[in-house]
Design a protein around this motif. Structure first.
Motif, PDB file in Angstrom:
ATOM      1  N   ASP A   5     -19.534  50.229   8.743  1.00  0.00           N
ATOM      2  CA  ASP A   5     -19.269  50.308   7.314  1.00  0.00           C
ATOM      3  C   ASP A   5     -20.477  49.739   6.567  1.00  0.00           C
ATOM      4  OD1 ASP A   5     -17.556  50.462   4.870  1.00  0.00           O
ATOM      5  OD2 ASP A   5     -17.808  48.272   4.964  1.00  0.00           O
ATOM      6  N   PRO A   6     -21.074  50.497   5.653  1.00  0.00           N
ATOM      7  CA  PRO A   6     -22.285  50.023   4.968  1.00  0.00           C
ATOM      8  C   PRO A   6     -22.098  48.688   4.248  1.00  0.00           C
ATOM      9  CG  PRO A   6     -21.938  52.356   4.534  1.00  0.00           C
ATOM     10  CD  PRO A   6     -20.717  51.856   5.248  1.00  0.00           C
ATOM     11  N   ALA A   7     -20.949  48.485   3.610  1.00  0.00           N
ATOM     12  CA  ALA A   7     -20.724  47.229   2.882  1.00  0.00           C
ATOM     13  C   ALA A   7     -20.629  46.046   3.848  1.00  0.00           C
ATOM     14  CB  ALA A   7     -19.459  47.326   2.039  1.00  0.00           C
ATOM     15  N   ALA A   8     -19.928  46.230   4.955  1.00  0.00           N
ATOM     16  CA  ALA A   8     -19.805  45.158   5.946  1.00  0.00           C
ATOM     17  C   ALA A   8     -21.163  44.857   6.574  1.00  0.00           C
ATOM     18  CB  ALA A   8     -18.795  45.551   7.020  1.00  0.00           C
ATOM     19  N   LEU A   9     -21.930  45.899   6.857  1.00  0.00           N
ATOM     20  CA  LEU A   9     -23.256  45.685   7.435  1.00  0.00           C
ATOM     21  C   LEU A   9     -24.172  44.971   6.450  1.00  0.00           C
ATOM     22  CD1 LEU A   9     -25.194  46.081   9.774  1.00  0.00           C
ATOM     23  CD2 LEU A   9     -25.742  48.345   8.837  1.00  0.00           C
ATOM     24  N   ALA A  10     -24.109  45.355   5.183  1.00  0.00           N
ATOM     25  CA  ALA A  10     -24.933  44.691   4.159  1.00  0.00           C
ATOM     26  C   ALA A  10     -24.586  43.208   4.073  1.00  0.00           C
ATOM     27  CB  ALA A  10     -24.744  45.369   2.810  1.00  0.00           C
ATOM     28  N   GLU A  11     -23.309  42.886   4.189  1.00  0.00           N
ATOM     29  CA  GLU A  11     -22.876  41.481   4.154  1.00  0.00           C
ATOM     30  C   GLU A  11     -23.442  40.721   5.352  1.00  0.00           C
ATOM     31  OE1 GLU A  11     -21.299  38.153   2.592  1.00  0.00           O
ATOM     32  OE2 GLU A  11     -21.311  40.112   1.606  1.00  0.00           O
ATOM     33  N   THR A  12     -23.360  41.323   6.529  1.00  0.00           N
ATOM     34  CA  THR A  12     -23.905  40.688   7.731  1.00  0.00           C
ATOM     35  C   THR A  12     -25.409  40.466   7.593  1.00  0.00           C
ATOM     36  OG1 THR A  12     -22.216  41.705   9.135  1.00  0.00           O
ATOM     37  CG2 THR A  12     -24.214  40.955  10.238  1.00  0.00           C
ATOM     38  N   MET A  13     -26.093  41.436   7.003  1.00  0.00           N
ATOM     39  CA  MET A  13     -27.552  41.383   6.928  1.00  0.00           C
ATOM     40  C   MET A  13     -28.071  40.414   5.868  1.00  0.00           C
ATOM     41  SD  MET A  13     -28.474  43.052   9.467  1.00  0.00           S
ATOM     42  CE  MET A  13     -30.242  42.989   9.183  1.00  0.00           C
ATOM     43  N   LYS A  14     -27.178  39.723   5.186  1.00  0.00           N
ATOM     44  CA  LYS A  14     -27.615  38.678   4.257  1.00  0.00           C
ATOM     45  C   LYS A  14     -28.152  37.460   5.009  1.00  0.00           C
ATOM     46  CE  LYS A  14     -24.564  39.901   0.420  1.00  0.00           C
ATOM     47  NZ  LYS A  14     -23.401  39.491  -0.389  1.00  0.00           N
ATOM     48  N   ALA A  15     -27.809  37.366   6.294  1.00  0.00           N
ATOM     49  CA  ALA A  15     -28.262  36.240   7.113  1.00  0.00           C
ATOM     50  C   ALA A  15     -29.743  36.397   7.446  1.00  0.00           C
ATOM     51  CB  ALA A  15     -27.434  36.172   8.395  1.00  0.00           C
TER      52      ALA A  15
END
Length: 195
Positions: free
Chosen positions: A68-78
């Motif tokens: 899911d693009p939104a979930a991946l974007a959240e993960t990639m904030k790290a």
């Protein structure tokens, strides 16, 4: 060929279930009709033949297994560290477990491709594009490791996923979390600060 997108997607999803449950020999247009709960002959109206159905199953499994693009974007904030890579690998395994049928269908397609040269060509082209896109994404995201490291992570995770989905008891004593941690630690050793 009919163009009702929702119906075509439902038929592809049914085909994935048939392929995962019955294997490639059980995948017939009639079996897809039955799994989808539609009148006999419906699948024939959407797919010219079994080969076309197999090609479209490849695309549909890719859609279903893409994060899911939104979930991946959240993960990639790290911060892009080995730990983030381990998190991404765990999320990959979680997606495969959540949609076991799609991954098993892809394994069945791989087996079928050993007997059908035209499918072998399609799979090779599709998987090559996916692998290269994944490597490019990893490098573009600034995650640690080079092209070869990402390739090795792909190969190792493919083995972990296949074992986890087909013979889960095999790796259970070793702990999947620990396996992923060790894989990342050995592939992406933490850089020591230079003085």
């Amino acid at each position: 060929m009919r163009q009702n997108t929702a119906r075509r997607t439902a038929l592809l999803d049914a085909a994935i279930e048939v392929l995962a449950k019955e294997g490639s020999r059980g995948l017939t247009l009639r079996a897809v009709d039955k799994e989808a709960g539609v009148p006999t002959g419906t699948t024939t109206n959407y797919f010219a033949n079994r080969a076309e159905l197999l090609r479209q199953i490849m695309a549909r499994t890719h859609e279903r297994l893409t994060p899911d693009p939104a979930a991946l974007a959240e993960t990639m904030k790290a911060k892009p560290t080995p730990e983030l890579t381990a998190t991404l690998l765990r999320q990959l395994l979680d997606r495969m477990r959540a949609d076991r049928s799609s991954h098993l269908a892809m394994l069945e397609l791989r087996l079928e491709a050993t007997r059908r040269p035209e499918l072998q060509e399609d799979l090779t082209r599709t998987f090559t594009a996916m692998l290269e896109a994944n490597i490019a994404w990893h490098l573009d995201a600034g995650l640690p490791g080079d092209h070869d490291t990402v390739l090795l992570l792909y190969i190792a995770m493919l083995g972990v996923i296949v074992d986890d989905l087909t013979v889960p008891g095999l790796l259970e004593p070793y702990g999947i979390e620990k396996i992923i941690d060790v894989l990342v630690q050995r592939s992406l050793p933490r850089q020591q600060p230079t003085t």
